[in-house]
Design a protein around this motif. Structure first.
Motif, mmCIF file in Angstrom:
data_model
loop_
_atom_site.group_PDB
_atom_site.id
_atom_site.type_symbol
_atom_site.label_atom_id
_atom_site.label_comp_id
_atom_site.label_asym_id
_atom_site.label_seq_id
_atom_site.Cartn_x
_atom_site.Cartn_y
_atom_site.Cartn_z
ATOM 1 N N SER A 41 38.457 36.073 35.725
ATOM 2 C CA SER A 41 37.636 35.386 36.722
ATOM 3 C C SER A 41 37.657 36.127 38.058
ATOM 4 O O SER A 41 38.467 37.028 38.291
ATOM 5 C CB SER A 41 38.168 33.969 36.931
ATOM 6 O OG SER A 41 39.459 34.029 37.520
ATOM 7 N N TRP A 42 36.769 35.696 38.917
ATOM 8 C CA TRP A 42 36.690 36.234 40.283
ATOM 9 C C TRP A 42 38.009 35.964 41.016
ATOM 10 O O TRP A 42 38.523 36.817 41.729
ATOM 11 C CB TRP A 42 35.517 35.577 41.017
ATOM 12 C CG TRP A 42 35.416 35.926 42.460
ATOM 13 C CD1 TRP A 42 35.819 35.170 43.517
ATOM 14 C CD2 TRP A 42 34.875 37.128 43.015
ATOM 15 N NE1 TRP A 42 35.566 35.821 44.688
ATOM 16 C CE2 TRP A 42 34.984 37.031 44.407
ATOM 17 C CE3 TRP A 42 34.315 38.269 42.462
ATOM 18 C CZ2 TRP A 42 34.543 38.033 45.255
ATOM 19 C CZ3 TRP A 42 33.884 39.259 43.325
ATOM 20 C CH2 TRP A 42 33.996 39.139 44.699
ATOM 21 N N THR A 43 38.559 34.791 40.832
ATOM 22 C CA THR A 43 39.800 34.413 41.506
ATOM 23 C C THR A 43 40.949 35.343 41.131
ATOM 24 O O THR A 43 41.679 35.816 42.007
ATOM 25 C CB THR A 43 40.168 32.952 41.154
ATOM 26 O OG1 THR A 43 39.065 32.108 41.494
ATOM 27 C CG2 THR A 43 41.403 32.494 41.884
ATOM 28 N N CYS A 44 41.106 35.623 39.851
ATOM 29 C CA CYS A 44 42.183 36.514 39.410
ATOM 30 C C CYS A 44 41.971 37.932 39.928
ATOM 31 O O CYS A 44 42.925 38.598 40.334
ATOM 32 C CB CYS A 44 42.285 36.511 37.888
ATOM 33 S SG CYS A 44 43.069 35.026 37.236
ATOM 34 N N MET A 45 40.727 38.392 39.931
ATOM 35 C CA MET A 45 40.437 39.733 40.436
ATOM 36 C C MET A 45 40.785 39.834 41.922
ATOM 37 O O MET A 45 41.405 40.799 42.366
ATOM 38 C CB MET A 45 38.965 40.083 40.214
ATOM 39 C CG MET A 45 38.632 41.495 40.621
ATOM 40 S SD MET A 45 36.904 41.909 40.389
ATOM 41 C CE MET A 45 36.177 41.056 41.780
ATOM 42 N N ARG A 46 40.427 38.810 42.705
ATOM 43 C CA ARG A 46 40.716 38.815 44.141
ATOM 44 C C ARG A 46 42.225 38.738 44.412
ATOM 45 O O ARG A 46 42.731 39.386 45.327
ATOM 46 C CB ARG A 46 39.989 37.665 44.829
ATOM 47 C CG ARG A 46 38.475 37.794 44.781
ATOM 48 C CD ARG A 46 37.963 38.986 45.533
ATOM 49 N NE ARG A 46 38.181 38.718 46.944
ATOM 50 C CZ ARG A 46 38.284 39.636 47.884
ATOM 51 N NH1 ARG A 46 38.158 40.900 47.595
ATOM 52 N NH2 ARG A 46 38.477 39.315 49.139
ATOM 53 N N LYS A 47 42.959 37.954 43.617
ATOM 54 C CA LYS A 47 44.418 37.880 43.769
ATOM 55 C C LYS A 47 45.042 39.248 43.516
ATOM 56 O O LYS A 47 45.945 39.668 44.235
ATOM 57 C CB LYS A 47 45.010 36.860 42.800
ATOM 58 C CG LYS A 47 44.815 35.435 43.217
ATOM 59 C CD LYS A 47 45.458 34.499 42.198
ATOM 60 C CE LYS A 47 45.179 33.054 42.512
ATOM 61 N NZ LYS A 47 45.712 32.147 41.475
ATOM 62 N N ALA A 48 44.565 39.956 42.497
ATOM 63 C CA ALA A 48 45.080 41.287 42.187
ATOM 64 C C ALA A 48 44.777 42.269 43.326
ATOM 65 O O ALA A 48 45.636 43.078 43.693
ATOM 66 C CB ALA A 48 44.473 41.801 40.883
ATOM 67 N N LYS A 50 44.422 41.539 46.510
ATOM 68 C CA LYS A 50 45.274 41.185 47.652
ATOM 69 C C LYS A 50 46.719 41.628 47.450
ATOM 70 O O LYS A 50 47.378 42.049 48.391
ATOM 71 C CB LYS A 50 45.221 39.681 47.908
ATOM 72 C CG LYS A 50 43.920 39.238 48.519
ATOM 73 C CD LYS A 50 43.878 37.748 48.735
ATOM 74 C CE LYS A 50 42.524 37.349 49.290
ATOM 75 N NZ LYS A 50 42.420 35.891 49.474
ATOM 76 N N GLU A 51 47.218 41.536 46.219
ATOM 77 C CA GLU A 51 48.594 41.954 45.929
ATOM 78 C C GLU A 51 48.772 43.462 46.076
ATOM 79 O O GLU A 51 49.844 43.932 46.423
ATOM 80 C CB GLU A 51 48.994 41.540 44.522
ATOM 81 C CG GLU A 51 49.329 40.080 44.403
ATOM 82 C CD GLU A 51 49.834 39.712 43.033
ATOM 83 O OE1 GLU A 51 50.019 40.598 42.182
ATOM 84 O OE2 GLU A 51 50.060 38.507 42.808
ATOM 85 N N LYS A 52 47.723 44.223 45.805
ATOM 86 C CA LYS A 52 47.817 45.684 45.873
ATOM 87 C C LYS A 52 47.654 46.225 47.281
ATOM 88 O O LYS A 52 47.875 47.401 47.523
ATOM 89 C CB LYS A 52 46.797 46.311 44.931
ATOM 90 C CG LYS A 52 47.133 46.035 43.475
ATOM 91 C CD LYS A 52 46.154 46.623 42.534
ATOM 92 C CE LYS A 52 46.567 46.265 41.121
ATOM 93 N NZ LYS A 52 45.646 46.758 40.136
ATOM 94 N N LEU A 53 47.280 45.379 48.243
ATOM 95 C CA LEU A 53 47.123 45.834 49.629
ATOM 96 C C LEU A 53 48.406 45.925 50.339
ATOM 97 O O LEU A 53 49.385 45.852 50.374
ATOM 98 C CB LEU A 53 46.190 44.902 50.409
ATOM 99 C CG LEU A 53 44.753 44.939 49.982
ATOM 100 C CD1 LEU A 53 43.949 43.917 50.789
ATOM 101 C CD2 LEU A 53 44.131 46.298 50.190
#
Length: 53
Positions: A41-48, A50-53
């Motif tokens: 989902s879009w939510t999981c992609m955005r969480k990933a 943010k974690e990589k920043l």
């Protein structure tokens, strides 16, 4: 009909662990160099992202 079934694959989201049906032209993905990571989902992609920043 056989071509449509070839495009459907079952994958597991690396973020939440949910199993989802993956299609060839999947929208929720992060591409880094030549490695592609698909998300459910879009939510999981955005969480990933943010974690990589």
């Amino acid at each position: 009909m056989a071509d449509a079934k070839k495009q459907l694959k079952e994958k597991t989201c690396p973020m939440c662990g949910k199993t989802y049906i993956f299609r060839e032209h999947w929208a929720y993905k992060i591409i880094k160099d030549t490695h592609v990571t698909n998300y459910c989902s879009w939510t999981c992609m955005r969480k990933a992202e943010k974690e990589k920043l």
